[in-house]
Design an enzyme around this catalytic site. Structure first.
Site, short mmCIF file in Angstrom:
data_model
loop_
_atom_site.label_atom_id
_atom_site.label_comp_id
_atom_site.label_asym_id
_atom_site.label_seq_id
_atom_site.Cartn_x
_atom_site.Cartn_y
_atom_site.Cartn_z
N HIS A 152 -2.31 10.85 1.26
CA HIS A 152 -1.94 9.47 1.58
C HIS A 152 -1.66 8.64 0.34
O HIS A 152 -0.67 7.90 0.26
CB HIS A 152 -3.06 8.84 2.42
CG HIS A 152 -2.68 7.59 3.14
ND1 HIS A 152 -3.07 6.34 2.73
CD2 HIS A 152 -1.96 7.39 4.26
CE1 HIS A 152 -2.62 5.43 3.56
NE2 HIS A 152 -1.93 6.05 4.51
N ASP A 198 -6.65 3.95 -2.83
CA ASP A 198 -6.33 4.89 -1.75
C ASP A 198 -6.91 6.25 -2.13
O ASP A 198 -7.71 6.35 -3.06
CB ASP A 198 -4.81 4.97 -1.58
CG ASP A 198 -4.38 5.26 -0.15
OD1 ASP A 198 -4.76 6.33 0.36
OD2 ASP A 198 -3.68 4.42 0.45
N ILE A 243 15.35 12.19 -9.37
CA ILE A 243 14.86 13.17 -8.40
C ILE A 243 14.09 12.45 -7.31
O ILE A 243 13.54 11.37 -7.53
CB ILE A 243 13.96 14.23 -9.07
CG1 ILE A 243 12.74 13.56 -9.74
CG2 ILE A 243 14.73 15.05 -10.07
CD1 ILE A 243 11.73 14.55 -10.27
N ALA A 246 -7.06 -6.86 6.01
CA ALA A 246 -5.83 -7.51 6.51
C ALA A 246 -6.10 -8.86 7.15
O ALA A 246 -5.28 -9.78 7.03
CB ALA A 246 -5.14 -6.58 7.51
N SER A 265 1.07 1.68 6.59
CA SER A 265 0.67 2.16 5.27
C SER A 265 1.81 2.12 4.28
O SER A 265 1.59 1.99 3.07
CB SER A 265 0.16 3.60 5.36
OG SER A 265 -1.16 3.66 5.82
N ASN A 292 14.14 8.35 -11.57
CA ASN A 292 14.24 9.44 -12.53
C ASN A 292 15.24 10.52 -12.13
O ASN A 292 15.24 11.62 -12.68
CB ASN A 292 12.86 10.07 -12.76
CG ASN A 292 12.21 10.55 -11.46
OD1 ASN A 292 12.82 10.50 -10.39
ND2 ASN A 292 10.98 11.01 -11.56
N VAL A 309 12.50 10.28 -4.62
CA VAL A 309 12.61 8.94 -4.07
C VAL A 309 12.45 7.91 -5.18
O VAL A 309 12.01 8.22 -6.29
CB VAL A 309 11.54 8.70 -2.98
CG1 VAL A 309 11.76 9.62 -1.79
CG2 VAL A 309 10.14 8.87 -3.54
#
Length: 486
Positions: A131, A100, A146, A230, A286, A144, A148
């Site tokens: 992205h 990416d 913090i 895909a 994504s 961790n 997410v």
């Protein structure tokens, strides 16, 4: 322009060297040629009989469908939806590679994250570069304390910055990641239409023990166009669902769809120049794909005895069915379920994959020596109309010998026998009449059988082709092959 050479060492071509061509995929022998030299190089390689294929070096379409999310993060609702909170993630195991835009390695989620490897230099300089960081956080952000948490927080995380998203960079990333061995590669973007070179790259990765996961696309309301990787065989193709377990309004319908995962209001990490808090909430396939990529690496770490084809089947077969019963073009086999995938009974190994056509089993294709079926042989295998449409086996038939083969299946599996000059089991016209030696297309579950003889004074490789009958979506079958002197 991308050119693929037909023989190793073709890079010594004077015209190719004069054009300062760059080798972008050693595994596929693919070179990038500047536009000013493309026409003359292609003509010269044809004259030298070195040209296998030429394709334009086009740019990937990123599947970005961004909401104006709350930087305070409303909560990672997907965790419960896919069962991420019902099992303990394993220690570091199977790696996830994100191909990416670059990863912001200075972000709090990643600057101290262990087992994070940049496979090439990472550039994050503008809004177009956010992205990759967002996708990576969904796959594997650390637990961790913090921000997410990703689907598989302990996963070894590898990053390939694809720069401008050109096909040449994608092929380079596939090659770099897959040569490191077993792993899962995530693509949250794609190219419109079809690319034979990209299909070869995916097949080579599969042979090396790598699963490719790809987002199906966000084009539902703008023509529902088809994207690669895909739509390619042997790819885990992922759609997006919402909090009501329904297909997201933007998520493509596709006959190649395998499963779905949450893709609406997904909290992600982003560079602080994009959002001062370092976090945002995004929509898009994504962000569904890296949930599946992280979960697939998790399951494979816990079940290391399974091969690539078995793991792909496990992820599909364990999905939580939603919508119409069974598979559908909106959600595939259903929504990702990590607990179910950990417990799902695995099918038997599907031998010699990828073997969808002659070019995948001959020498200097997927492997230097090619694959061959030792005879006599008796094996079991599987076919799927989108993921594994053909099984081609390369069989040595000595001079003046006879080859015979038969299939048995509870569904309709047909069988063909092709001669030594065959280039593809999809040949038409005079090539088909020359190369197709025998075929059997008996209806229903009746056994199919073919046979043929090598009447020449030299041994040669012949090809057996097992394929699905009309209106059959998938089938398991047994194959028996024998070679004998006439």
């Amino acid at each position: 322009m991308l050119v693929q050479l037909s023989v190793p060492g073709g890079g010594l071509s004077p015209e190719l060297r004069a054009a300062n061509a760059r080798l972008v995929s050693p595994a596929l022998n693919v070179w990038r040629v500047g536009a000013a030299h493309a026409k003359s190089v292609v003509a010269a390689l044809r004259t030298e009989r070195l040209l296998a294929r030429a394709e334009p070096d086009r740019r990937l379409v990123p599947f970005t469908h961004l909401s104006s999310g709350d930087p305070l993060l409303p909560g990672e609702w997907w965790i419960h939806d896919v069962g991420d909170d019902q099992a303990e993630p394993p220690p570091p195991g199977v790696p996830v590679t994100v191909v990416d835009t670059g990863l912001d390695v200075s972000h709090p989620e990643f600057k101290s994250r262990p087992n994070t490897t940049a496979l090439n230099p990472q550039t994050v300089a503008s809004g177009e570069d956010i992205h990759g960081t967002a996708v990576s956080s969904v796959a594997a952000a650390s637990a961790n304390g913090i921000g997410v948490v990703g689907a598989y927080p302990q996963a070894p995380l590898q990053e390939w910055d694809f720069g401008d998203g050109s096909l040449s960079e994608i092929l380079s990333g596939l090659d770099a990641a897959s040569k490191r061995g077993r792993g899962v590669i995530n693509f949250s973007g794609g190219f419109l239409g079809y690319s034979a070179l990209l299909e070869q790259g995916v097949d080579r990765a599969l042979h090396r023990g790598v699963i490719v996961v790809a987002a199906v696309g966000n084009d539902r309301q703008s023509g529902n166009r088809s994207f690669v990787p895909a739509s390619l065989p042997h790819v885990l193709t992922v759609a997006a669902t919402n909090q009501a377990d329904r297909v997201a309004s933007f998520s493509n319908r596709s006959g190649a769809l395998d499963l779905s995962a949450p893709g609406v209001a997904i909290p992600v990490a982003v560079p602080t120049f994009s959002e001062p808090s370092g976090y945002a909430t995004f929509d898009g396939t994504s962000f569904s794909a890296p949930l599946v990529a992280g979960a697939t690496a998790w399951v494979w770490t816990v079940r290391p005895q399974l091969d690539v084809t078995q793991i792909e089947d496990v992820m599909r077969d364990s999905a939580r069915d939603v919508g119409p019963g069974g598979w559908d073009a909106d959600t595939g086999f259903g929504i990702l379920s990590i607990p179910a995938a950990l417990a799902q009974k695995a099918l038997l190994k599907d031998p010699q994959e990828p073997n969808d056509d002659v070019n995948l089993v001959r020498p200097h294709a997927v492997t230097a020596s090619g694959t061959r079926l030792s005879t006599p042989a008796r094996l079991g295998a599987r076919l799927d109309v989108t993921e594994d449409p053909e099984d081609v086996y390369r069989v040595w038939v000595p001079a003046h010998a006879r080859v015979a083969a038969s299939t048995r299946s509870s569904a309709n599996v047909n069988l063909g026998l092709w001669g030594p000059r065959t280039r593809s089991v999809y040949e038409r016209g005079s090539a088909l009449r020359r190369d197709l030696l025998a075929y059997s297309q008996r209806s229903g579950s009746r056994s199919d059988a073919v046979s043929g003889s090598n009447a020449t004074s030299r041994g040669a490789f012949y090809y057996l082709d097992a394929y699905l009958g009309k209106r059959v979506g998938a089938a398991s079958y047994s194959l028996r092959v024998s070679v004998s002197r006439r």
